[in-house]
Design a protein around this motif. Structure first.
Motif, short mmCIF file in Angstrom:
data_model
loop_
_atom_site.label_atom_id
_atom_site.label_comp_id
_atom_site.label_asym_id
_atom_site.label_seq_id
_atom_site.Cartn_x
_atom_site.Cartn_y
_atom_site.Cartn_z
N ALA A 94 0.90 -1.24 0.00
CA ALA A 94 -0.16 0.07 0.12
C ALA A 94 0.95 1.47 0.03
CB ALA A 94 -0.97 -0.10 1.34
N ARG A 95 1.83 1.36 0.82
CA ARG A 95 2.78 2.48 0.82
C ARG A 95 3.60 2.54 -0.56
NH1 ARG A 95 3.49 0.44 6.31
NH2 ARG A 95 2.67 1.94 7.64
N ALA A 96 4.00 1.53 -0.89
CA ALA A 96 4.53 1.54 -2.32
C ALA A 96 3.69 2.14 -3.55
CB ALA A 96 5.26 0.22 -2.65
N ILE A 97 2.53 1.68 -3.41
CA ILE A 97 1.67 2.16 -4.47
C ILE A 97 1.46 3.69 -4.26
CG2 ILE A 97 -0.86 2.04 -5.00
CD1 ILE A 97 -0.78 -0.95 -4.59
N TYR A 98 1.29 4.03 -3.21
CA TYR A 98 1.09 5.45 -2.88
C TYR A 98 2.19 6.11 -3.41
CZ TYR A 98 1.11 9.83 -0.47
OH TYR A 98 0.98 11.24 -0.05
N GLN A 99 3.49 5.81 -3.17
CA GLN A 99 4.62 6.51 -3.32
C GLN A 99 4.73 6.55 -4.90
OE1 GLN A 99 6.71 8.44 -1.75
NE2 GLN A 99 5.54 7.83 -0.10
N GLY A 100 4.43 5.38 -5.61
CA GLY A 100 4.48 5.19 -7.11
C GLY A 100 3.40 6.28 -7.71
#
Length: 117
Positions: A94-100
């Motif tokens: 979830a955090r990686a998707i947000y950063q993407g």
């Protein structure tokens, strides 16, 4: 693993690239890429482009959802992603998707809330 409901990230961001907020086409490609990269399962999607610019989108996942709403006239958007932790820990995804998403839109975070569900 005992069930822990998951992480819901809710955000508002600005960008100096309002052209990226005009139409959903590039965002659709981004969302599909993120879904593939993080091995999520899409079960439905709705993208709607508004007359005059801007769009809204919701992608339903077996893990939960992602959504975005844009205001190119203000250079702003809202985005959220919620991934359930049923059977596997998805908080980092979830955090990686947000950063993407922030990176793609060259966004500047106005506010972000992390809600453990």
């Amino acid at each position: 693993m005992p069930y822990k409901p998951g992480l819901h990230l809710l955000s508002e961001f600005s960008t100096d690239k309002p052209n990226l907020l005009q139409s959903s086409a590039a965002c659709r490609q981004l969302f599909n890429q993120l879904i593939d990269t993080y091995q999520l399962t899409k079960v439905g999607e709705v993208y709607h482009d508004f007359d005059g610019g801007g769009f809204t989108a919701v992608v339903c996942l077996t893990e939960s959802h992602m959504s975005i709403h844009t205001w190119p006239e203000y250079g702003m958007a809202t985005f959220d992603v919620f991934l359930s932790n049923y059977q596997k820990q998805n908080d980092d995804k979830a955090r990686a998707i947000y950063q993407g998403v922030i990176a793609f839109f060259e966004g500047v975070e106005i506010q972000k809330n992390e809600v453990k569900r």
